[in-house]
Motif scaffolding. Structure first.
Motif, mmCIF file in Angstrom:
data_model
loop_
_atom_site.group_PDB
_atom_site.id
_atom_site.type_symbol
_atom_site.label_atom_id
_atom_site.label_comp_id
_atom_site.label_asym_id
_atom_site.label_seq_id
_atom_site.Cartn_x
_atom_site.Cartn_y
_atom_site.Cartn_z
ATOM 1 N N ARG A 239 -8.101 -1.881 8.239
ATOM 2 C CA ARG A 239 -9.538 -1.635 8.067
ATOM 3 C C ARG A 239 -10.103 -1.032 9.340
ATOM 4 O O ARG A 239 -10.791 -0.036 9.334
ATOM 5 N N ASN B 257 0.811 -1.206 0.000
ATOM 6 C CA ASN B 257 0.000 0.000 0.000
ATOM 7 C C ASN B 257 0.845 1.257 0.000
ATOM 8 O O ASN B 257 1.117 1.784 0.995
ATOM 9 N N GLU C 13 1.161 3.964 2.987
ATOM 10 C CA GLU C 13 0.133 4.205 3.996
ATOM 11 C C GLU C 13 0.444 3.359 5.221
ATOM 12 O O GLU C 13 1.375 2.573 5.239
ATOM 13 N N ASP C 14 -0.377 3.507 6.252
ATOM 14 C CA ASP C 14 -0.225 2.672 7.430
ATOM 15 C C ASP C 14 -0.387 1.214 7.033
ATOM 16 O O ASP C 14 -1.064 0.887 6.073
ATOM 17 N N LEU C 15 0.231 0.347 7.821
ATOM 18 C CA LEU C 15 0.124 -1.082 7.583
ATOM 19 C C LEU C 15 -0.629 -1.744 8.722
ATOM 20 O O LEU C 15 -0.668 -1.235 9.841
ATOM 21 N N CYS C 16 -1.186 -2.898 8.440
ATOM 22 C CA CYS C 16 -1.816 -3.731 9.454
ATOM 23 C C CYS C 16 -0.808 -3.957 10.581
ATOM 24 O O CYS C 16 0.399 -4.071 10.346
ATOM 25 N N LYS D 177 -0.918 -5.272 4.270
ATOM 26 C CA LYS D 177 -2.226 -4.755 3.857
ATOM 27 C C LYS D 177 -2.590 -3.497 4.640
ATOM 28 O O LYS D 177 -2.108 -3.250 5.724
ATOM 29 N N THR D 178 -3.490 -2.711 4.063
ATOM 30 C CA THR D 178 -3.982 -1.490 4.679
ATOM 31 C C THR D 178 -4.948 -1.834 5.811
ATOM 32 O O THR D 178 -5.809 -2.686 5.646
ATOM 33 N N CYS E 255 -5.930 -5.264 9.131
ATOM 34 C CA CYS E 255 -6.509 -5.401 7.795
ATOM 35 C C CYS E 255 -7.791 -6.231 7.886
ATOM 36 O O CYS E 255 -8.129 -6.774 8.944
#
Length: 75
Positions: free
Chosen positions: A20, A4, A7-10, A17-18, A25
């Motif tokens: 949620r 991503n 951006e921030d990561l899980c 993954k980004t 994620c």
């Protein structure tokens, strides 16, 4: 599934993954939520351990998005 663009990561180590919700994620949030539902952990304990973030507070839209959009001036 894809990196991503900065951006921030899980929060799960190695996951790219980004997030949620709660810093996780989709896959990790869904799995964690199932463990919480089964009573294996509580969200509070996971937050204290740094395994997830606090839930963001804010209005819940309870399915009436049309009214919510209109309140925001979106027609």
């Amino acid at each position: 599934m894809s990196a991503n663009n900065g951006e921030d990561l899980c929060l799960v180590t190695g996951c790219i993954k980004t997030p949620r919700s709660r810093g996780l994620c989709d896959v990790h949030y869904t799995y964690t939520a199932s463990l919480v539902k089964k009573g294996e952990f509580t969200w509070s304990d996971l937050v204290k351990a740094g395994a997830c973030l606090e839930r963001k507070t804010g209005p819940r839209h309870s399915g009436n998005l049309r009214a919510w959009f209109k309140e925001k001036g979106i027609e």
